[in-house]
Design a protein around this motif. Structure first.
Motif, PDB file in Angstrom:
ATOM      1  N   MET A   1       0.832  -1.207   0.000  1.00  0.00           N
ATOM      2  CA  MET A   1       0.000   0.000   0.000  1.00  0.00           C
ATOM      3  C   MET A   1       0.860   1.248   0.000  1.00  0.00           C
ATOM      4  SD  MET A   1      -3.326   1.081   0.604  1.00  0.00           S
ATOM      5  CE  MET A   1      -4.220   2.413   1.389  1.00  0.00           C
ATOM      6  N   ILE A   2       1.816   1.303   0.949  1.00  0.00           N
ATOM      7  CA  ILE A   2       2.636   2.506   1.015  1.00  0.00           C
ATOM      8  C   ILE A   2       3.551   2.585  -0.203  1.00  0.00           C
ATOM      9  CG2 ILE A   2       4.419   1.399   2.440  1.00  0.00           C
ATOM     10  CD1 ILE A   2       3.449   5.053   2.691  1.00  0.00           C
ATOM     11  N   VAL A   3       3.957   1.403  -0.721  1.00  0.00           N
ATOM     12  CA  VAL A   3       4.794   1.415  -1.923  1.00  0.00           C
ATOM     13  C   VAL A   3       4.020   2.071  -3.055  1.00  0.00           C
ATOM     14  CG1 VAL A   3       6.084   0.018  -3.540  1.00  0.00           C
ATOM     15  CG2 VAL A   3       5.883  -0.708  -1.158  1.00  0.00           C
ATOM     16  N   VAL A   4       2.779   1.631  -3.208  1.00  0.00           N
ATOM     17  CA  VAL A   4       1.926   2.222  -4.243  1.00  0.00           C
ATOM     18  C   VAL A   4       1.799   3.721  -3.986  1.00  0.00           C
ATOM     19  CG1 VAL A   4      -0.349   2.195  -5.290  1.00  0.00           C
ATOM     20  CG2 VAL A   4       0.668   0.075  -4.451  1.00  0.00           C
ATOM     21  N   GLY A   5       1.587   4.067  -2.732  1.00  0.00           N
ATOM     22  CA  GLY A   5       1.429   5.476  -2.385  1.00  0.00           C
ATOM     23  C   GLY A   5       2.644   6.288  -2.789  1.00  0.00           C
ATOM     24  N   LEU A   6       3.824   5.781  -2.465  1.00  0.00           N
ATOM     25  CA  LEU A   6       5.045   6.532  -2.769  1.00  0.00           C
ATOM     26  C   LEU A   6       5.246   6.688  -4.269  1.00  0.00           C
ATOM     27  CD1 LEU A   6       7.499   5.064  -0.106  1.00  0.00           C
ATOM     28  CD2 LEU A   6       6.479   7.339  -0.161  1.00  0.00           C
ATOM     29  N   VAL A   7       5.057   5.557  -4.988  1.00  0.00           N
ATOM     30  CA  VAL A   7       5.238   5.635  -6.435  1.00  0.00           C
ATOM     31  C   VAL A   7       4.215   6.594  -7.037  1.00  0.00           C
ATOM     32  CG1 VAL A   7       5.142   4.334  -8.584  1.00  0.00           C
ATOM     33  CG2 VAL A   7       6.246   3.355  -6.568  1.00  0.00           C
ATOM     34  N   LEU A   8       3.014   6.517  -6.503  1.00  0.00           N
ATOM     35  CA  LEU A   8       1.953   7.404  -6.971  1.00  0.00           C
ATOM     36  C   LEU A   8       2.350   8.862  -6.810  1.00  0.00           C
ATOM     37  CD1 LEU A   8      -1.006   6.604  -7.880  1.00  0.00           C
ATOM     38  CD2 LEU A   8      -1.706   7.648  -5.729  1.00  0.00           C
ATOM     39  N   VAL A   9       2.924   9.175  -5.666  1.00  0.00           N
ATOM     40  CA  VAL A   9       3.333  10.568  -5.422  1.00  0.00           C
ATOM     41  C   VAL A   9       4.402  10.976  -6.426  1.00  0.00           C
ATOM     42  CG1 VAL A   9       4.555  12.058  -3.821  1.00  0.00           C
ATOM     43  CG2 VAL A   9       2.679  10.647  -3.009  1.00  0.00           C
ATOM     44  N   ALA A  10       5.388  10.083  -6.647  1.00  0.00           N
ATOM     45  CA  ALA A  10       6.462  10.427  -7.588  1.00  0.00           C
ATOM     46  C   ALA A  10       5.915  10.615  -8.993  1.00  0.00           C
ATOM     47  CB  ALA A  10       7.527   9.333  -7.573  1.00  0.00           C
ATOM     48  N   VAL A  11       5.146   9.628  -9.460  1.00  0.00           N
ATOM     49  CA  VAL A  11       4.612   9.705 -10.823  1.00  0.00           C
ATOM     50  C   VAL A  11       3.651  10.884 -10.933  1.00  0.00           C
ATOM     51  CG1 VAL A  11       3.212   8.512 -12.532  1.00  0.00           C
ATOM     52  CG2 VAL A  11       4.916   7.261 -11.204  1.00  0.00           C
ATOM     53  N   GLY A  12       2.804  11.021  -9.928  1.00  0.00           N
ATOM     54  CA  GLY A  12       1.830  12.115  -9.948  1.00  0.00           C
ATOM     55  C   GLY A  12       2.508  13.461 -10.045  1.00  0.00           C
ATOM     56  N   THR A  13       3.597  13.622  -9.296  1.00  0.00           N
ATOM     57  CA  THR A  13       4.292  14.902  -9.316  1.00  0.00           C
ATOM     58  C   THR A  13       4.836  15.196 -10.708  1.00  0.00           C
ATOM     59  OG1 THR A  13       4.910  14.492  -7.036  1.00  0.00           O
ATOM     60  CG2 THR A  13       6.058  16.259  -8.169  1.00  0.00           C
ATOM     61  N   VAL A  14       5.453  14.181 -11.308  1.00  0.00           N
ATOM     62  CA  VAL A  14       6.016  14.389 -12.649  1.00  0.00           C
ATOM     63  C   VAL A  14       4.905  14.705 -13.648  1.00  0.00           C
ATOM     64  CG1 VAL A  14       7.258  13.299 -14.539  1.00  0.00           C
ATOM     65  CG2 VAL A  14       7.984  12.913 -12.176  1.00  0.00           C
ATOM     66  N   LEU A  15       3.824  13.912 -13.570  1.00  0.00           N
ATOM     67  CA  LEU A  15       2.712  14.146 -14.496  1.00  0.00           C
ATOM     68  C   LEU A  15       2.139  15.542 -14.308  1.00  0.00           C
ATOM     69  CD1 LEU A  15       0.719  10.807 -14.653  1.00  0.00           C
ATOM     70  CD2 LEU A  15       2.133  11.907 -16.402  1.00  0.00           C
ATOM     71  N   PHE A  16       1.970  15.911 -13.055  1.00  0.00           N
ATOM     72  CA  PHE A  16       1.401  17.236 -12.799  1.00  0.00           C
ATOM     73  C   PHE A  16       2.282  18.303 -13.422  1.00  0.00           C
ATOM     74  CE2 PHE A  16       0.748  21.136 -10.456  1.00  0.00           C
ATOM     75  CZ  PHE A  16      -0.628  21.214 -10.434  1.00  0.00           C
ATOM     76  N   LEU A  18       4.293  17.963 -15.989  1.00  0.00           N
ATOM     77  CA  LEU A  18       4.251  17.934 -17.452  1.00  0.00           C
ATOM     78  C   LEU A  18       2.938  18.492 -17.988  1.00  0.00           C
ATOM     79  CD1 LEU A  18       5.920  14.474 -18.099  1.00  0.00           C
ATOM     80  CD2 LEU A  18       6.905  16.770 -18.345  1.00  0.00           C
ATOM     81  N   LEU A  19       1.844  18.165 -17.291  1.00  0.00           N
ATOM     82  CA  LEU A  19       0.539  18.542 -17.827  1.00  0.00           C
ATOM     83  C   LEU A  19       0.098  19.937 -17.392  1.00  0.00           C
ATOM     84  CD1 LEU A  19      -1.297  15.132 -17.360  1.00  0.00           C
ATOM     85  CD2 LEU A  19      -0.160  16.059 -19.388  1.00  0.00           C
ATOM     86  N   SER A  20       0.788  20.483 -16.419  1.00  0.00           N
ATOM     87  CA  SER A  20       0.315  21.746 -15.854  1.00  0.00           C
ATOM     88  C   SER A  20       0.344  22.873 -16.879  1.00  0.00           C
ATOM     89  CB  SER A  20       1.203  22.130 -14.676  1.00  0.00           C
ATOM     90  OG  SER A  20       1.180  23.523 -14.500  1.00  0.00           O
ATOM     91  N   PRO A  21      -0.772  23.563 -17.050  1.00  0.00           N
ATOM     92  CA  PRO A  21      -0.754  24.726 -17.941  1.00  0.00           C
ATOM     93  C   PRO A  21      -0.204  25.965 -17.223  1.00  0.00           C
ATOM     94  CG  PRO A  21      -2.946  24.402 -17.069  1.00  0.00           C
ATOM     95  CD  PRO A  21      -2.093  23.315 -16.485  1.00  0.00           C
ATOM     96  N   TRP A  22       0.148  25.804 -15.935  1.00  0.00           N
ATOM     97  CA  TRP A  22       0.550  26.977 -15.168  1.00  0.00           C
ATOM     98  C   TRP A  22       2.063  27.063 -15.115  1.00  0.00           C
ATOM     99  CZ3 TRP A  22      -2.834  23.318 -12.789  1.00  0.00           C
ATOM    100  CH2 TRP A  22      -4.177  23.614 -13.032  1.00  0.00           C
ATOM    101  N   TRP A  23       2.606  28.035 -15.764  1.00  0.00           N
ATOM    102  CA  TRP A  23       4.048  28.196 -15.816  1.00  0.00           C
ATOM    103  C   TRP A  23       4.331  29.676 -16.017  1.00  0.00           C
ATOM    104  CZ3 TRP A  23       7.449  25.445 -13.714  1.00  0.00           C
ATOM    105  CH2 TRP A  23       8.794  25.470 -14.096  1.00  0.00           C
ATOM    106  N   TRP A  24       5.607  30.032 -16.135  1.00  0.00           N
ATOM    107  CA  TRP A  24       5.951  31.446 -16.299  1.00  0.00           C
ATOM    108  C   TRP A  24       5.150  32.121 -17.395  1.00  0.00           C
ATOM    109  CZ3 TRP A  24       8.613  33.358 -12.598  1.00  0.00           C
ATOM    110  CH2 TRP A  24       9.539  32.552 -11.920  1.00  0.00           C
ATOM    111  N   THR A  25       4.783  33.366 -17.156  1.00  0.00           N
ATOM    112  CA  THR A  25       4.290  34.162 -18.271  1.00  0.00           C
ATOM    113  C   THR A  25       5.493  34.444 -19.160  1.00  0.00           C
ATOM    114  OG1 THR A  25       4.615  36.023 -16.825  1.00  0.00           O
ATOM    115  CG2 THR A  25       2.362  35.354 -17.207  1.00  0.00           C
ATOM    116  N   PRO A  26       5.287  34.534 -20.471  1.00  0.00           N
ATOM    117  CA  PRO A  26       6.426  34.751 -21.371  1.00  0.00           C
ATOM    118  C   PRO A  26       7.213  35.985 -20.954  1.00  0.00           C
ATOM    119  CG  PRO A  26       4.431  34.292 -22.613  1.00  0.00           C
ATOM    120  CD  PRO A  26       4.022  34.401 -21.188  1.00  0.00           C
ATOM    121  N   ILE A  27       8.518  35.885 -21.041  1.00  0.00           N
ATOM    122  CA  ILE A  27       9.378  36.930 -20.523  1.00  0.00           C
ATOM    123  C   ILE A  27       9.402  38.129 -21.474  1.00  0.00           C
ATOM    124  CG2 ILE A  27      11.450  36.010 -21.620  1.00  0.00           C
ATOM    125  CD1 ILE A  27      12.916  36.700 -18.948  1.00  0.00           C
TER     126      ILE A  27
END
Ligand code: HEA
Ligand code: HEA
Ligand code: CUA
Ligand SMILES: [Cu+2]
Lengths: 290, 204, 589, 113
Positions: A1-16, A18-27
């Protein structure tokens, strides 16, 4: 369970990420180096973060409690610890050294930069530019009043041709380095335009600064970035970056300190005539109010 | 033993176990109360030195207008020195077991500390009468602040002193001596603090 | 180790004079004006958690405003600023500092070093009552005209005492008075923790045999004793500026068209003083968490902590360095910009000893025999969130990177991850771990699992996205964003999502509180040493430990705190007070 | 300190350590001279020279004054906080000068106001 949880956090963070539309406004300034340093920091730290979590997940999977098993007894491992220390130090230095180089640029204002002044008070902005002489007049807070909102010293010759922008947007010419001098009349404020990446607090009783070169035309929001009381979030203005000719046009329409003083004197003369009539009117008003 | 060396021990090794098992449990031979006092004095030192830093930082600014130095301050300083001397004499007396002399010195020390505090209040009154209000200039403000701070610490010392006097009636000599040692250290400490503050005020 | 034949004779004579133990004479002196560290610990914890609940409720109100800006008429701009100020200040000072040092410190230090009580019990009692007074003064500020201060928890002048800020009259003065009281009370407690660790350890308990929990709390207390004076200085001088009209921090100011009497002061001086306190303060709440989590990991992974000496050094080095990094909070404050070089360097150097701690926690898991109990889960969650928050600290510490990020939501995300989530998770882990010792019963496992997953994943989901709002340029301490061209509509949706998750996580805490109460009556009996831990607090005669902690005789220590999985030993753990070559450890019942 | 180890191993210092320390002192002195020799100027110069000086002093205190070892822990405990406060003092010194200079530069003095 915790293994799944940890991997989920790692993968989720990376996915978030990559998919996040929120980033710097163009300079829109020369501070691309700052963005680069951030990207570099991002890669170094991001790798370590994911590595640490995945290592933990692996341990959690592999060394789950089993009856009869003993953990390894090995209180320390000098070599391993030295290596980890060295690698971390290298990683830290890899972020710090480029960072310090950029900071050196940040605090070194190029000689050809033109000065402008941004003045803050609760909760509005005003701006001042040197006139033909290229020099801003000295100021004193004690001189501030309705007729001289900037508190410019009338005796200072440098101040006479200063251009005052009160209640309008700030205009800046494209591709010219600018040293922004920052001043506040009352409390701390902070001048920030996200597209420029550079900011600095404004401190009453001091003049602070930063410099940048606008590299893109357009209209950008100015926000106050230091808590300054109940109106903090509403303390807005805009900056317009435009080509030199458009800029010159705008500049010529602005009021100078000298003209402002003249206008005040003229008004004062008229007021004298009005004064007696006004006094009478005041008395009437007070009586009416009672 | 060197603290660095201590932190390099490997408590899990057999050799170290042999050493550690002989350990009696405390880090210093000092009596616990004395160590406690020293730690307290360290914290107070940091506190007071930060005030001094703020003071010197503020002095640079041009609006600093120094105060006159009331002659009374010199007198007060003498009184405080006297108080410390009396404390020291009391300590020597209690070590020698001369209770009567100890009592006398203790009373003189406490009494002169009170006189000092009253003297300081008098200085305040004089300054206020001369129109040196806290708000009118940072030099004034710092003067009131530093003297008040020192006075409050001395007042705290007087609380401990009162307890010591109360203990005198019980005649518990062992604890008397410890109490006296603590009070004396504290008194000397506050004297040094005052001398530094005073020098600072004169210097400005 | 077990084969070393260190005979009993070697143990030196007891140098610790058995202190005159304080004996309660009545119900009042036993439970109210008690001088027993364990009772004081509970008083501290209860008060801290109670006031912490206020801060938690304030965070919901803030989130409601941020998620649904137009919907709540009862939250005006001035209320919002008061909420964030009180939320931040309560969480950092009145909850975390008080709970870690006053709560855990009081309970665990004497038990873990084998002392009967703190060395100055009377001062210890005073410490709590002054803390309570400080909390009451703080609460009182909610009820004075103008309300509590809304200057932000950093209380920067001139704003904090000028009329444009809510609570600029009575609110700020009460805040400052309350802080001053807190510091006085804390100093009394701190004196106890430090002196007890140094002077009241039992025989055989060398410094390097102490559990890391004690090291963490001890170092944090030393930091606090040295750092709080800076806040005290700032608070006193600002109080005078506000009440007497002096000009320590106040320059010449035209406030809303009116020239004030102040002249010549320097607002930046206050910032230096505040952060000279403030940065060590964040480590004051982090170091006890570091210590406690090390012990949780070690006990539940059934393995000695890896690199114990490095762990101790790291704690000490982090403590010392934390005094020379303060101005990383002031990169864009208008201070002398050349300081940036110095402070960026020192700040990033701190990452190295911290990184070593992280590595050693994870390396403790390597080749261990891990029990996934609740304390272990919380410990793992701590590592995840702490590393996440720590590396965002590296962004902010690298001075140029801080320029665009300072005062954005990125900073908010950084410190919540590293301070608002990670140490809170340790507190929960510690409560699940030591609850059996304090009450003799276990907390319910099912409720605990639910609480863990919702809190861990929920808190992560709240604060991870906030970093991205920060990159985008969303400022912190904004009552509402209004219309701003560079902020897309999607950011508002994200804010709504965060608010919903925050409320869910908040409600999940009720399960925890229910569990604490329910288990007190109905929980499984714990017996002696349910986790099979080696440290002294589990080796007491009675559970919960009685007055004087250890029966008639103080324990004698024969080994370090981490003898788990010793080759050749009968059990997989050997308590610290078990003499070598004697009967094996008493197993858990 | 009563870490009752005075009669146990670890208190004698082999002569080798002195030689090593001499070596280090020599290297550090050489470094200071190099700063001079290479004409390093400005802040950097003083930072370097002070750093080397402090390092040397630290070595000497730590090793040659080993009579102090008994009390060294106490000494560290007493010295460290003032050193930390001194960093603060130094920074505040530069800060006050900086504030002062900017005020001189940008603000006009009102005579008689
Ligand atoms: C518990 C509390 C806590 C902790 C531990 C930290 C830890 C750190 N903090 Fe944080 N911080 C706060 C609480 C905390 N902070 C708070 C409350 C604020 C805001 C106050 C306010 O303005 O209201 C703040 C703000 C803050 C700022 C100011 C931002 C701004 O206002 O503009 C900065 C800037 O330098 C900073 C930096 C750091 C750094 C470098 C660390 C480091 O100590 C982190 C070290 C940890 C790690 C680095 C992770 C472990 C490392 C590894 C796994 C290896 C990494 C690998 C490599 C380096 C290659 N913090
Ligand atoms: C330890 C510190 C701590 C903690 C736990 C929290 C918890 C939370 N905080 Fe807070 N926060 C601060 C410290 C903390 N915060 C500080 C210092 C500021 C800056 C103030 C300022 O700018 O002046 C701030 C500011 C701040 C803001 C920024 C406001 C702004 O700038 O506009 C926001 C916005 O969302 C926010 C939200 C939350 C939320 C949703 C939670 C939580 O609801 C998240 C979920 C967490 C939990 C559910 C844990 C709950 C448990 C407890 C609270 C402890 C109870 C203890 C036991 C039972 C053992 N906080
Ligand atoms: Cu001006 Cu915030
Ligand atoms: Cu910090």
């Amino acid at each position: 369970m915790i293994v799944v949880g940890l991997v989920l956090v790692a993968v989720g963070t990376v996915l978030f990420h990559l998919l996040s539309p929120w980033w710097w406004t163009p300079i829109a300034s020369n501070w691309g180096y700052i963005d680069d340093t951030i990207v570099l920091t991002f890669w170094i730290t991001g790798t370590v973060f994911i590595a640490v979590i995945l290592f933990m997940a692996y341990c959690a999977l592999r060394y789950k409690h089993r009856a009869g098993v003993r953990s390894e007894y090995r209180p320390e491992n000098k070599n391993l610890e030295w290596w980890l220390t060295i690698v971390t130090t290298v990683g830290v230095a890899g972020m710090l050294i480029p960072g310090l180089f950029v900071w050196n640029q940040f605090v070194t204002v190029p000689a050809e930069a033109t000065e402008i002044e941004v003045m803050a008070k609760q909760w509005s902005w005003s701006f001042r530019k040197p006139g033909k002489d290229g020099k801003l007049g000295t100021t004193n807070v004690r001189l501030v009043n309705a007729d001289n909102p900037f508190g410019i010293d009338p005796k200072d010759p440098n101040g006479q041709d200063d251009v005052l922008v009160d209640g309008d947007n700030l205009h800046l010419p494209l591709n010219k380095p600018i040293k922004v001098l920052l001043r506040s009349l009352d409390v701390l404020h902070d001048f920030y335009v996200p597209q420029f990446r550079a900011k600095m607090d404004m401190v009453p009783g001091a003049v602070t600064y930063f410099w940048f070169t606008p590299t893109r035309t357009g209209t950008f929001d100015i926000l106050c970035f230091e808590l300054c009381g109940v109106g903090h979030h509403a303390m807005r203005s805009q900056v317009v970056v435009e080509a030199q000719t458009a800029y010159d046009n705008w500049l010529n329409q602005q009021m100078t300190f000298k003209k402002a003083l003249a206008a005040v004197e003229k008004r004062a003369a008229e007021n004298k005539q009005l004064a007696s009539r006004k006094a009478a009117a005041d008395i009437v008003a007070t009586i009416a109010a009672d | 033993m060197n603290i660095i060396e201590q932190l390099r021990q490997k408590p899990w090794t057999a050799e170290q176990v042999r050493i550690d098992d002989a350990h009696g449990g405390r880090a210093y031979v000092l009596p616990t109360a004395k160590l406690g006092l020293r730690i307290l004095l360290t914290a107070i030192t940091v506190l007071l030195s930060l005030f001094v830093v703020a003071y010197s930082d503020r002095m640079v600014v041009s609006d600093w207008r120094p105060l006159p130095e009331p002659w009374l301050l010199w007198l007060n300083t003498l009184v405080l020195i006297g108080s410390s001397v009396a404390m020291q004499r009391g300590l020597i007396a209690v070590r020698q077991g001369r209770i009567e002399r100890f009592k006398a010195s203790l009373l003189v020390a406490g009494g002169s500390a009170v006189v000092f505090l009253l003297g300081q209040l008098w200085v305040w009154r004089q300054l206020v009468e001369l129109g040196y209000f806290a708000a009118s200039n940072p030099a004034n403000a710092f003067f009131y602040l530093l003297t008040a701070l020192h006075g409050l610490h001395l007042l705290g010392g007087l609380v401990a002193w009162t307890r010591l006097v109360a203990r005198l009636t019980h005649g518990d000599t062992r604890r008397l001596r410890m109490g006296m040692e603590l009070c004396t250290i504290y008194w000397h400490f506050l004297l040094v603090v005052w001398l530094i503050f005073f020098a600072l005020l004169l210097y400005s | 180790m077990a084969e070393v034949g260190a005979e009993i004779e070697r143990i030196g004579p007891a140098e610790v004079e058995d202190v005159e133990l304080y004996h309660a004479k009545s119900w009042i002196t036993k439970y109210v004006f008690s001088q027993d560290a364990k009772v004081i610990a509970i008083q501290y914890s209860a008060t801290a958690i109670a006031i912490g609940m206020v801060a938690l409720v304030l965070s919901w109100l803030m989130r409601l405003q941020l998620g649904f800006p137009e919907s709540f008429d009862f939250i005006e701009a001035q209320d919002y600023y008061q909420f964030i100020t009180m939320h931040g200040m309560i969480m950092v000072v009145y909850l975390l500092t008080a709970l870690f040092l006053g709560g855990f410190g009081n309970y665990l230090i004497p038990l873990m070093v084998g002392a009967r009580d703190m060395v100055f019990p009377y001062v210890n009692m005073l410490s709590y009552w002054i803390y309570l007074l400080a909390v009451l003064v703080l609460v009182a500020s909610f009820f004075v005209p103008g309300g509590p201060t809304g200057a932000g928890w950093t209380l920067y002048p001139p704003q904090a005492i000028l009329t444009g800020t809510p609570g600029a009259g009575a609110g700020i003065v009460l805040m400052l008075v309350s802080l001053a009281l807190f510091i006085i009370g804390f100093t009394m407690g701190g004196l106890n923790y430090v002196t007890t660790v140094l002077q009241a350890r039992t025989r055989g308990m060398t410094l390097m045999r102490m559990p890391l929990t004690v090291w963490g709390i001890f170092t944090a207390t030393v930091l606090a004793l040295l750092a709080f004076p800076a806040l005290f200085v700032g608070a006193v001088m600002m109080t005078l500026d506000s009440v007497l009209g002096t000009s320590f921090f106040m320059p010449t100011i035209v406030s809303q068209g009116e020239l004030l009497k102040h002249d010549g002061g320097s607002p930046i001086l206050f910032q230096h003083l505040f952060w000279f306190f403030g940065h060590p303060e964040v480590y004051i709440v982090a170091l006890p968490a570091f210590g406690i989590v090390s012990d949780l990991i070690s006990v539940h992974a059934r393995r000695h902590i890896f690199g114990y000496r490095m762990m101790v050094w790291a704690i000490v080095i982090i403590g010392a360095l934390s005094f020379v990094v303060w101005a990383h909070h002031m990169y864009v404050s208008g201070m002398n910009p050349y300081f940036g070089f110095f402070f960026a360097t020192t700040t990033l150097i701190i990452a190295v000893p911290t990184a070593i701690k992280v590595y050693n926690w994870t390396l403790t898991l390597w080749r261990a025999n891990i029990n996934f109990t609740l304390p272990m889960l919380f410990a793992l969650a701590f590592i995840v969130t702490f590393v996440n928050g720590g590396i965002t600290g590296l962004f902010l510490g690298n001075v140029v990177v801080d320029v665009p990020l300072s005062d954005t939501m990125f900073v908010v995300a950084h410190f919540h991850m590293v301070m608002g989530v990670a140490p809170i998770l340790v507190i929960f882990g510690a409560i699940y771990h030591w609850y059996p010792l304090m009450t003799g019963r276990m907390l319910n496992e099912a409720m605990g699992q639910f609480h863990f997953w919702v809190t861990f994943l929920g808190a992560y989901m709240i604060f991870l996205p906030i970093h991205y709002l920060g990159f985008l340029g969303v400022p912190r301490r904004y009552f509402e964003m209004g219309t701003t061209s560079f902020i897309p509509e999607s950011a508002h949706t994200l804010n709504e999502f965060i608010t919903v998750v925050a409320l869910i996580v908040g409600v999940a805490q009720l399960v925890f509180f229910y569990n604490v109460v329910w288990s007190m009556i109905k929980g499984k009996k714990a017996g002696h040493n349910p986790w099979k831990a080696t440290t002294l607090e589990w080796q007491t005669e009675e559970v919960p430990p009685g007055h004087g902690n250890f029966g008639r005789e103080l324990p004698v220590v024969y080994r370090w705190a981490y003898d788990y999985g010793v080759p050749g030993a009968e059990d997989d753990f050997v308590p610290q007070n078990h003499p070598p070559k004697r009967a094996p450890a008493r197993a858990a019942e | 300190m009563t870490e009752a180890t005075k009669h146990v191993e670890g208190q004698q210092h082999p002569i080798g350590i002195y030689i090593k320390i001499w070596g280090w002192l020599f290297v550090l002195s050489a470094c200071s001279y190099m700063v001079d020799y290479l004409h390093v100027q400005g802040y950097l110069r003083w930072t370097l020279i002070l750093t080397f000086m402090v390092l040397k002093a630290g070595l000497i205190v730590a090793v040659f004054m080993h009579m102090l070892w008994e009390r060294l822990a106490l000494l560290y405990a007493i010295i460290l906080p003032p050193v930390l406060v001194l960093v603060f003092v130094a920074i505040m010194y530069y800060e006050s000068i900086y504030t002062f200079v900017t005020r001189q530069l940008f603000f006009s003095v009102l005579t008689g106001a």
